[in-house]
Scaffold this active site. Structure first.
Site, mmCIF file in Angstrom:
data_model
loop_
_atom_site.group_PDB
_atom_site.id
_atom_site.type_symbol
_atom_site.label_atom_id
_atom_site.label_comp_id
_atom_site.label_asym_id
_atom_site.label_seq_id
_atom_site.Cartn_x
_atom_site.Cartn_y
_atom_site.Cartn_z
ATOM 1 N N ASP A 1 -6.806 -1.020 5.237
ATOM 2 C CA ASP A 1 -5.983 -1.076 4.028
ATOM 3 C C ASP A 1 -6.654 -2.039 3.056
ATOM 4 O O ASP A 1 -6.637 -3.258 3.260
ATOM 5 C CB ASP A 1 -4.574 -1.557 4.357
ATOM 6 C CG ASP A 1 -3.758 -0.525 5.135
ATOM 7 O OD1 ASP A 1 -4.366 0.308 5.829
ATOM 8 O OD2 ASP A 1 -2.523 -0.573 5.058
ATOM 9 N N LYS B 1 1.483 5.959 1.310
ATOM 10 C CA LYS B 1 2.126 4.891 2.074
ATOM 11 C C LYS B 1 2.890 3.959 1.141
ATOM 12 O O LYS B 1 2.284 3.160 0.440
ATOM 13 C CB LYS B 1 1.092 4.094 2.874
ATOM 14 C CG LYS B 1 1.684 2.935 3.689
ATOM 15 C CD LYS B 1 0.613 2.223 4.488
ATOM 16 C CE LYS B 1 1.148 0.971 5.169
ATOM 17 N NZ LYS B 1 0.102 0.263 5.965
ATOM 18 N N LYS C 1 -1.583 3.655 -1.447
ATOM 19 C CA LYS C 1 -0.488 2.811 -0.955
ATOM 20 C C LYS C 1 0.057 1.976 -2.101
ATOM 21 O O LYS C 1 -0.710 1.503 -2.945
ATOM 22 C CB LYS C 1 -1.029 1.922 0.176
ATOM 23 C CG LYS C 1 -0.075 0.892 0.734
ATOM 24 C CD LYS C 1 -0.770 0.107 1.852
ATOM 25 C CE LYS C 1 0.051 -1.088 2.306
ATOM 26 N NZ LYS C 1 -0.647 -1.870 3.361
#
Length: 330
Positions: A167, A266, A230
């Site tokens: 991430d 996400k 995300k």
């Protein structure tokens, strides 16, 4: 969604059977054409709670699905190996065994465990023998302002330590100054540093100013090869919201329409209640369809969410709410 059965919540590998997003050349004309009608987006998001309501066994089925989509996360300054090991135990057995047996869902796990780089090896060892991947937050998380060569090296070291997902955080200044070439080049290099590990691009949407900026940043990251986009690090003042989510998933839909490539989504930060998870699942189903209800294309970045879902499932079976301390994360 049908009533809970053993086959209701399939447990596919976290990584997709479809092709990864290879990215594409930067198309600034496409970026310039991106619009975001804020008032319309907010109206659509506000309508979700009134339009989507599931009860009883149908709600239990949706909540079991949500568990399989959680990136169970600990990103605290006082993380210890013991805390991460306990979190991994919760990932392997996210709900009390008797509850899962009663629902016919033995073997259910979360989608992934997300930790800081220093805890990757601990998490990998704790999850041996499972299909649960370890995700590492990287690139100077959460601000993304450490020297560039250190950010790239951190990715490589997390992958070497066993992280299957990375991430990364983008440089928000590139979005705020409309320097799309710089954002594209940065994302492209980080994608290459990840190698076989899948990359989730964190936009930190609460710091991007406008929904139009969110839409453009989403598109740039997908052009540069992000496997997921995300919302947040969870450390910003404003994290995941339904309007931001609608903006980002419509960018995903536009990218798929033009390229044929599926990119995951996400939301992270502030999703703590089971009812919130139901709204996000309804939004994904409405806007993108069933493929985005699997962990290879949708994740929740959360920890406390799991505890509330577990309490709701126990209430479904017994008619009583249990104390939250019966469902601790670690």
């Amino acid at each position: 969604m049908p009533a809970p059965t053993t086959g209701l919540v399939s447990l596919p590998p976290a990584h997709p059977s479809h092709d990864r997003n290879p990215g594409m050349a930067l198309d600034l004309d496409w970026v310039a054409s991106v619009q975001a009608n804020t008032s319309a987006i907010e109206r659509r998001a506000a309508s979700l709670g009134g339009r989507r309501s599931v009860k009883k066994e149908y709600q239990a089925a949706w909540l079991l699905k949500a568990i399989s989509l959680i990136d169970l996360t600990t990103l605290a300054g006082d993380d210890t190996p013991g805390r991460v090991q306990r979190l991994c135990a919760k990932a392997r057995q996210p709900v009390r065994a008797e509850t899962l047996t009663a629902l016919g869902m033995e073997g259910l796990t979360v989608g992934a465990v997300c930790v800081y780089h220093d805890m990757v090896e601990t998490a990998v060892r704790a999850l041996e023998g499972t299909a649960i991947p370890v995700a590492a937050v990287s690139t100077g998380f959460p601000a993304g302002l450490s020297p560039w060569h250190l950010r790239v090296q951190e990715i490589r070291e997390s992958v070497a330590a066993g992280a299957q997902e990375i991430d990364i955080v983008i440089s928000r200044r590139h979005v705020l100054t409309q320097n799309w070439q710089a954002l594209y080049d940065e994302m492209r290099e980080m994608r290459e540093a990840c190698g076989e590990a899948h990359v989730k691009a964190i936009l930190a949407t609460g710091e991007l100013g406008t929904l139009r900026n969110v839409a453009k940043a989403s598109l740039i990251c997908m052009m540069a090869g992000a496997d997921f986009i995300k919302t947040s690090t969870g450390k910003e003042g404003v994290n995941a919201t339904l309007p931001v989510s609608l903006t980002m998933i419509r960018a995903i839909r536009d990218y798929q329409d033009r390229t044929g490539i599926l990119v995951g989504y996400k939301p992270a930060g502030g999703i703590a209640k089971a009812k919130d998870a139901l709204l996000y699942l309804a939004l994904m189903k409405d806007e993108l369809g069933h493929p985005w209800l699997q962990p290879d294309l949708f994740r929740f970045g959360a920890s406390s969410l799991l505890g509330d879902i577990e309490r709701q499932l126990e209430h479904h079976l017994t008619g009583h709410y249990s104390a939250a301390n019966r469902h601790a994360m670690g």
